[in-house]
Scaffold this motif. Structure first.
Motif, short mmCIF file in Angstrom:
data_model
loop_
_atom_site.label_atom_id
_atom_site.label_comp_id
_atom_site.label_asym_id
_atom_site.label_seq_id
_atom_site.Cartn_x
_atom_site.Cartn_y
_atom_site.Cartn_z
N LEU A 81 1.10 -1.14 0.04
CA LEU A 81 -0.16 -0.12 0.04
C LEU A 81 0.89 1.34 -0.04
N GLU A 83 1.04 5.67 -0.57
CA GLU A 83 0.35 6.87 -0.72
C GLU A 83 0.80 7.47 -2.41
N LEU A 89 -2.92 7.01 4.09
CA LEU A 89 -2.64 5.65 4.75
C LEU A 89 -2.22 6.35 6.17
N ASP A 93 3.47 4.19 3.88
CA ASP A 93 3.61 3.04 3.02
C ASP A 93 3.79 1.95 3.72
N TYR A 110 -5.64 0.44 7.78
CA TYR A 110 -4.53 1.23 7.06
C TYR A 110 -5.05 2.62 6.58
N VAL A 111 -6.24 2.64 6.03
CA VAL A 111 -6.86 3.79 5.44
C VAL A 111 -7.43 4.85 6.18
N PHE A 118 -4.29 6.24 -3.34
CA PHE A 118 -3.32 5.38 -2.98
C PHE A 118 -2.90 4.23 -3.67
#
Length: 221
Positions: A81, A83, A89, A93, A110-111, A118
């Motif tokens: 993941l 950004e 996030l 990352d 995470y979000v 992202f």
């Protein structure tokens, strides 16, 4: 429906533990190493056939006899993941490394609720030297209309995304947006990876859920 079996009984064979994870610094990105084995998931039977690279006309073999299928090997997969918009996030990352068979990402962990975008990317090492590759997506997100566009693939619908996903994997990944939780409708479901090589099929899956927005997903998810 067929079950893609990722049995907890394999934990001793592959990991020696079933409920651990650790973090480590790696390549300037925080890395989370998951050791929990994934739960069993159910996917459409036709999707499972495609993952095994069995041509449709050979599914029943000759004279009704079952067609021979390659041995199945559970493989590792990694999710990143990253950004595009700073602040989307929670902790910046992150790379999530799953054990054999794959695992689940709860996007709520995470979000953030900050508007922006992202990237989501995958690493599936067994694609290297594979004679055939397949990436399927089984949607578990309800369809909904946002700004005159339909988001979400619908419940239990599956799609062959091999070409588009492979192209995205060689770049930054799949770009998703947080506005009105669009990312949940794009990612909600199972990403299935399959590679045929040396007479075996290597399989892994990544499931995306979001415990903060369960109303956007199908009832059986």
């Amino acid at each position: 429906m067929n079950k893609l079996i990722l049995a907890a009984g394999l934990c001793v064979l592959f990991l020696g533990a079933c409920s651990k994870h650790s973090e480590e610094a790696h390549e300037d990105i925080r890395t989370l190493k998951v050791e929990d084995l994934p739960d069993d998931i159910r996917i459409p039977g036709k999707a499972y056939t495609e993952l095994q690279f069995v041509p449709p006309h050979e599914e029943g073999g000759h004279g009704g006899a079952p067609a021979a299928t390659p041995a199945v090997v559970f493989a590792e997969v990694t999710v990143t993941l990253k950004e595009k918009s700073p602040g989307t996030l929670k902790d910046g990352d992150i790379k999530i490394k799953f054990p054999r068979g794959g695992g689940q990402v709860n996007l709520a962990d995470y979000v953030t609720d900050q508007a922006g975008s992202f990237y989501v990317n995958f690493e599936f090492p067994d694609f290297e030297n594979a004679t055939q590759k397949k990436i399927l997506f089984v949607s578990k997100a309800r369809k909904r209309r946002l700004d005159n566009q339909i988001y979400g693939g619908g419940c239990n619908q599956f799609f062959d995304i091999t070409k588009k996903a492979e192209k995205a994997m060689t770049a930054d990944g799949i770009k998703v947006n947080t506005v009105r939780e669009r990312y949940t409708s794009v990612l909600g479901g199972h990403f299935l990876f399959s590679a045929l090589k040396e007479g075996s099929v290597y399989l892994a899956q990544v499931t995306f859920k979001d415990s903060a927005h369960t109303h956007l997903f199908c009832e059986d998810f």
